[in-house]
Design an enzyme around this catalytic site. Sequence first.
Site, PDB file in Angstrom:
ATOM      1  N   TYR A  53       1.077  -1.225   0.136  1.00 40.80           N
ATOM      2  CA  TYR A  53      -0.019   0.050  -0.004  1.00 40.80           C
ATOM      3  C   TYR A  53       0.962   1.324   0.004  1.00 40.80           C
ATOM      4  O   TYR A  53       1.795   1.257   0.900  1.00 40.80           O
ATOM      5  CB  TYR A  53      -0.943   0.078   1.351  1.00 40.80           C
ATOM      6  CG  TYR A  53      -2.339  -0.209   0.842  1.00 40.80           C
ATOM      7  CD1 TYR A  53      -2.959   0.818   0.198  1.00 40.80           C
ATOM      8  CD2 TYR A  53      -2.988  -1.413   1.212  1.00 40.80           C
ATOM      9  CE1 TYR A  53      -4.258   0.501  -0.190  1.00 40.80           C
ATOM     10  CE2 TYR A  53      -4.257  -1.603   0.730  1.00 40.80           C
ATOM     11  CZ  TYR A  53      -4.912  -0.722  -0.002  1.00 40.80           C
ATOM     12  OH  TYR A  53      -6.042  -1.020  -0.514  1.00 40.80           O
ATOM     13  N   GLU A  55      -0.425   4.858  -0.718  1.00 40.06           N
ATOM     14  CA  GLU A  55      -1.299   5.887  -1.011  1.00 40.06           C
ATOM     15  C   GLU A  55      -0.705   7.179  -0.734  1.00 40.06           C
ATOM     16  O   GLU A  55       0.508   7.195  -0.045  1.00 40.06           O
ATOM     17  CB  GLU A  55      -2.392   5.999  -0.162  1.00 40.06           C
ATOM     18  CG  GLU A  55      -3.386   4.845  -0.722  1.00 40.06           C
ATOM     19  CD  GLU A  55      -4.499   4.846   0.681  1.00 40.06           C
ATOM     20  OE1 GLU A  55      -4.327   5.115   1.852  1.00 40.06           O
ATOM     21  OE2 GLU A  55      -5.666   4.242   0.481  1.00 40.06           O
ATOM     22  N   ASP A 202      -5.941  12.763 -25.380  1.00 36.68           N
ATOM     23  CA  ASP A 202      -6.499  11.362 -25.080  1.00 36.68           C
ATOM     24  C   ASP A 202      -5.605  10.331 -26.113  1.00 36.68           C
ATOM     25  O   ASP A 202      -6.424  10.129 -26.752  1.00 36.68           O
ATOM     26  CB  ASP A 202      -7.816  11.100 -24.780  1.00 36.68           C
ATOM     27  CG  ASP A 202      -8.066   9.720 -24.414  1.00 36.68           C
ATOM     28  OD1 ASP A 202      -7.102   8.805 -24.343  1.00 36.68           O
ATOM     29  OD2 ASP A 202      -9.263   9.209 -24.055  1.00 36.68           O
ATOM     30  N   THR A 228      -3.786   5.245 -22.146  1.00 33.98           N
ATOM     31  CA  THR A 228      -3.903   3.759 -21.473  1.00 33.98           C
ATOM     32  C   THR A 228      -2.361   3.107 -21.807  1.00 33.98           C
ATOM     33  O   THR A 228      -1.822   3.601 -22.907  1.00 33.98           O
ATOM     34  CB  THR A 228      -4.884   2.985 -22.230  1.00 33.98           C
ATOM     35  OG1 THR A 228      -4.643   2.973 -23.359  1.00 33.98           O
ATOM     36  CG2 THR A 228      -5.943   3.407 -21.879  1.00 33.98           C
ATOM     37  N   LYS A 231      -2.369  -0.573 -24.986  1.00 34.97           N
ATOM     38  CA  LYS A 231      -2.665  -0.602 -26.396  1.00 34.97           C
ATOM     39  C   LYS A 231      -1.354  -0.688 -27.048  1.00 34.97           C
ATOM     40  O   LYS A 231      -0.427  -1.611 -26.937  1.00 34.97           O
ATOM     41  CB  LYS A 231      -3.607   0.461 -26.830  1.00 34.97           C
ATOM     42  CG  LYS A 231      -4.843   0.198 -25.884  1.00 34.97           C
ATOM     43  CD  LYS A 231      -6.109   1.423 -26.119  1.00 34.97           C
ATOM     44  CE  LYS A 231      -7.245   1.003 -25.212  1.00 34.97           C
ATOM     45  NZ  LYS A 231      -8.055   2.198 -24.979  1.00 34.97           N
ATOM     46  N   ARG A 237      -2.039  -3.453 -18.215  1.00 40.18           N
ATOM     47  CA  ARG A 237      -3.318  -2.495 -18.238  1.00 40.18           C
ATOM     48  C   ARG A 237      -3.061  -1.664 -17.200  1.00 40.18           C
ATOM     49  O   ARG A 237      -3.002  -1.704 -15.999  1.00 40.18           O
ATOM     50  CB  ARG A 237      -4.567  -3.385 -17.872  1.00 40.18           C
ATOM     51  CG  ARG A 237      -4.961  -4.583 -18.869  1.00 40.18           C
ATOM     52  CD  ARG A 237      -6.453  -4.918 -18.554  1.00 40.18           C
ATOM     53  NE  ARG A 237      -7.181  -4.178 -19.368  1.00 40.18           N
ATOM     54  CZ  ARG A 237      -7.532  -4.513 -20.354  1.00 40.18           C
ATOM     55  NH1 ARG A 237      -6.955  -5.496 -21.332  1.00 40.18           N
ATOM     56  NH2 ARG A 237      -8.192  -3.516 -21.104  1.00 40.18           N
TER      57      ARG A 237
END
Length: 426
Positions: A53, A55, A202, A228, A231, A237
């Site tokens: 974790y 954050e 984008d 992303t 691709k 991902r």
Amino acid sequence: MDIKLIRKKDPKMAVLIETERKRHEETLNLIASENYPSRTVREALSSMFVVKYSEGRPDKRYYGGTRVIDKLETLVEGRVKKVFKINPKKWTVNVQPYSGSPANYAVLRGLLTPGDKIMSLALPHGGHLSQGAKVSLSGQDFKIVNYFVNKKGFLDYKEIERLAKKEKPKLIIAGFSAYPRKIDFKKFGQIAHRIDAYFMADIAHIAGLIIGGVHPSPFPFADVVTFTTHKTIRGPRGAVIICREKLRDKIFPKVFPGIQGGPHNHTICALGIALKEVQTVQFKRYTRQIVKNAKILSKELIKYNFDLISGGTDNHLILIDLTSKGVSGKEAQNLLEEVSIIVNRNSIPYDQRKPFDPSGIRIGTPAATTRGMKEKEMKKIAFWINEVISKHQSNLRIKKAASKRRASLDEIRREVKKLCKKFPLS
Ligand SMILES: *Cc1c(COP(=O)(O)O)cnc(C)c1O
């Protein structure tokens, strides 16, 4: 990945994993948004980075034990700046978004107030759900004004400028999911800045092409760039936001704590590896081949009398209008799947049919090119697509027996499988 271990501990799941792998091995993946990451990238996804974790941002965390994570995230942010050749003092990077849609949503909620106006390309004209579609929160929180491609399938920058001046949106988005032509980011930037709007690019689909130098870059024209990583970049991902330094404090808090919790550090690690791979000459060559393959495929399809939106392609994807072939997008998708060619049905600009069964299919070359396929294979693929779609229709018309139709599909499926075997996955 240690499949032997999974087989031993969870045989049922191992079967699913191996069946999906086999499906990929034996089918031709022409989904424009999918790709095959290297084995190295996939291995990193099962590293111990999956545990932590963390954050917060590098060196500003809420948990202990994050010293290595800080190094990881800083390294990967640096690689993002390097591959896009951007000035590290002017731009800032966030590699934490879980995927493209949340990345876009974080940007919109960071730069705008709910109720503000956004201008984006209409979904059936090639835009993306996360750019203000009604079913997406992005379309529910903001007023959306759409621009459209013209009847030939091209962006019309004069018309976009006219609309922008009339509607005065606070933000304009360019960068699409089903647009086969180059995007003039410079023009979009000028149009947006003349009306004091933000310009967001984008580049989900084309990020790899931009890095490879086969598509113009949105830098320095955009205020924010999202993409992303799974691709054309061939990473895991995930998604990345790059914004001007002065926008950092508006946008980054919307990623965390706005809509996300702990970053997926195994994904960030795998992304880092992909970003090292894209710096090689092999990757540059790969992106050139993606475009070459798409151009050859489109030329061949035109020879078989397929109608392509915009009449061809400049990038990695082709949008086919099947109206003249007498099959719907869904029928074509299903027929092609029967011969192990995987595509997706897609709306076309000014579509007369409904989105669930539209008039088009979208095909892309990134995944097949990763397997090593070139001109010769593209010609074969176009031949099969024509056999399946055009011949099938004429066979139906002349009421050729179902068993004969079946046999010809079976024959093509065997050939597709044979071709796939020649181009193994890593
Ligand atoms: C794929 C895509 C996205 C979103 O990606 P997800 O990771 O599926 O959420 C956003 N914008 C564009 C233009 C895309 O093509």
